[in-house]
Design an enzyme around this catalytic site. Structure first.
Site, PDB file in Angstrom:
ATOM      1  N   CYS A  73       9.411 -39.731 -37.418  1.00 41.59           N
ATOM      2  CA  CYS A  73      10.334 -40.498 -38.262  1.00 41.59           C
ATOM      3  C   CYS A  73      11.315 -41.162 -37.308  1.00 41.59           C
ATOM      4  CB  CYS A  73      11.057 -39.617 -39.268  1.00 41.59           C
ATOM      5  SG  CYS A  73      12.165 -40.591 -40.331  1.00 41.59           S
ATOM      6  N   HIS A 156      -0.536 -45.151 -39.236  1.00 44.04           N
ATOM      7  CA  HIS A 156      -0.060 -46.463 -39.695  1.00 44.04           C
ATOM      8  C   HIS A 156      -1.209 -47.455 -39.746  1.00 44.04           C
ATOM      9  CE1 HIS A 156       4.321 -45.773 -39.556  1.00 44.04           C
ATOM     10  NE2 HIS A 156       4.026 -44.906 -38.593  1.00 44.04           N
ATOM     11  N   GLU A 205       5.669 -46.419 -47.360  1.00 41.96           N
ATOM     12  CA  GLU A 205       5.561 -45.198 -46.561  1.00 41.96           C
ATOM     13  C   GLU A 205       4.723 -44.111 -47.249  1.00 41.96           C
ATOM     14  OE1 GLU A 205       8.708 -43.284 -44.606  1.00 41.96           O
ATOM     15  OE2 GLU A 205       9.834 -45.117 -44.179  1.00 41.96           O
ATOM     16  N   CYS A 214      11.443 -48.503 -41.633  1.00 41.29           N
ATOM     17  CA  CYS A 214      10.524 -47.462 -41.165  1.00 41.29           C
ATOM     18  C   CYS A 214      10.413 -47.633 -39.651  1.00 41.29           C
ATOM     19  CB  CYS A 214       9.155 -47.609 -41.834  1.00 41.29           C
ATOM     20  SG  CYS A 214       7.944 -46.372 -41.306  1.00 41.29           S
ATOM     21  N   GLY A 217       6.961 -47.232 -38.304  1.00 40.13           N
ATOM     22  CA  GLY A 217       6.205 -48.379 -38.815  1.00 40.13           C
ATOM     23  C   GLY A 217       6.482 -49.641 -38.021  1.00 40.13           C
TER      24      GLY A 217
HETATM   25  N1  LIG Z   1       6.577 -41.437 -44.316  1.00 36.40           N
HETATM   26  C1  LIG Z   1       6.294 -41.173 -42.896  1.00 36.40           C
HETATM   27  C2  LIG Z   1       7.446 -40.367 -42.246  1.00 36.40           C
HETATM   28  C3  LIG Z   1       8.758 -41.165 -42.123  1.00 36.40           C
HETATM   29  C4  LIG Z   1       8.619 -42.387 -41.287  1.00 36.40           C
HETATM   30  C5  LIG Z   1       9.782 -43.375 -41.315  1.00 36.40           C
HETATM   31  N2  LIG Z   1      10.847 -43.113 -42.229  1.00 36.40           N
HETATM   32  C6  LIG Z   1      10.280 -43.711 -39.919  1.00 36.40           C
HETATM   33  O1  LIG Z   1      11.458 -44.091 -39.760  1.00 36.40           O
HETATM   34  O2  LIG Z   1       9.445 -43.664 -38.981  1.00 36.40           O
HETATM   35  C7  LIG Z   1       4.973 -40.383 -42.768  1.00 36.40           C
HETATM   36  O3  LIG Z   1       4.621 -39.655 -43.693  1.00 36.40           O
HETATM   37  O4  LIG Z   1       4.341 -40.511 -41.717  1.00 36.40           O
END
Ligand SMILES: N[C@H](CCC[C@H](N)C(=O)O)C(=O)O
Length: 275
Positions: A73, A156, A205, A214, A217
């Site tokens: 994250c 991703h 997400e 993100c 991301g």
């Molecule tokens: N939903 C993402 C985790 C949070 C990623 C995001 N909030 C960031 O800042 O990288 C997953 O399940 O891989």
């Protein structure tokens, strides 16, 4: 009562608990209940700080609002590093996650730069359900097709589109997140290349849905765009919540620079939430 801190990175928001001195009774169901925007505090990710060992300053446990654990994250990595830096007076903090160690450094102007580790480009690293070229996935949905994929410690897929604003992302996102191609589901990024140094990105997400930003991301989007020759190895990534600067270093590591913020602090009764 248990203290918490409500933080965000460009509006990607977190409830942060501190379990470094004593374990906290957290289950996926309790994390999901606290993350609920109606019945709980509400957040995109539920973050627990655990003791850092063997050189790490802190271990960061990441859960999505559906209770699922994530390996990365980016926005929370900056936030947690800034907390440890404030406690210790350090300008460099090593944040450990289940996917690896992330060195974070303080920059001028309230910015933090995290080394998000290497972009993982192999199909089994994403992971994907079968062997294939991760630069062009045989996947389409509605008006989007032919994404690239990589992992930043979490999966991703990146679709390249001409006009982000014309996309029904809330419709496309869930079905792509759960496509059989992604055995661990995936975060779905939609990118509009403005110029070789500037991307616009919106992310659906995994386990959280549409977020304002993100970090992992944005890293994946830059890497996938550079792999396709659409950008250089460094670009500004503009998300709905604001900008991150991403650089894909020659050694494969991805650097992400952006702000952190604390919205408020408080206390909560953990026992009042699902066991
Ligand atoms: N939903 C993402 C985790 C949070 C990623 C995001 N909030 C960031 O800042 O990288 C997953 O399940 O891989």
């Amino acid at each position: 009562m248990t203290p918490f801190r409500k933080m965000h990175g460009l509006g990607n928001d977190f409830v942060v608990l501190d379990a470094r001195r004593a374990e906290l009774p957290i289950t996926p169901a309790r994390a999901a209940a606290i993350a609920d925007r109606r019945r709980g505090i509400g957040c995109d990710q539920f973050i627990v700080m655990e003791p850092g060992r063997d050189g790490a300053d802190v271990f960061m446990r990441i859960r999505n609002p559906d209770g699922s654990e994530a390996g990365a994250c980016g926005n929370a990595t900056r936030c947690i590093a800034s907390l440890v830096a404030a406690e210790t007076g350090k300008d460099r903090v090593l944040v450990r996650t289940i996917a690896g160690d992330l060195p974070v450094e303080r920059l001028p102007g309230g910015l933090w730069r995290a080394d998000m580790g290497p972009a993982r480009l192999g199909w089994q690293e994403v992971p994907l359900a079968q062997k294939m070229d991760t630069l062009h996935l045989p996947l389409s949905r509605g008006v989007v097709a032919d994404p690239a994929a990589c992992s930043m410690g979490n999966p991703h897929a990146t679709f390249f589109v001409r006009d982000l604003d014309a996309l029904p992302i809330a419709e496309l996102g869930p079905s792509l997140e759960h496509d059989a191609l992604f055995p661990e589901r995936a975060n779905i990024g939609f990118v509009q290349v403005l110029d070789p140094g500037h991307l616009r990105l919106i992310v659906w997400e995994r386990g959280a849905g549409l977020t304002l930003a993100c970090g992992s991301g944005a890293c994946a989007a830059l890497v996938n765009a550079a792999r396709r020759g659409l950008t250089g190895r460094r670009a500004t990534v503009s998300l709905p919540g604001g900008d991150l600067v991403i650089e894909w270093r020659e050694d494969g590591h991805v650097l992400m620079t952006g702000p952190v913020a604390t919205a408020f602090t408080g206390t909560l009764d953990l026992e009042a939430y699902a066991a």
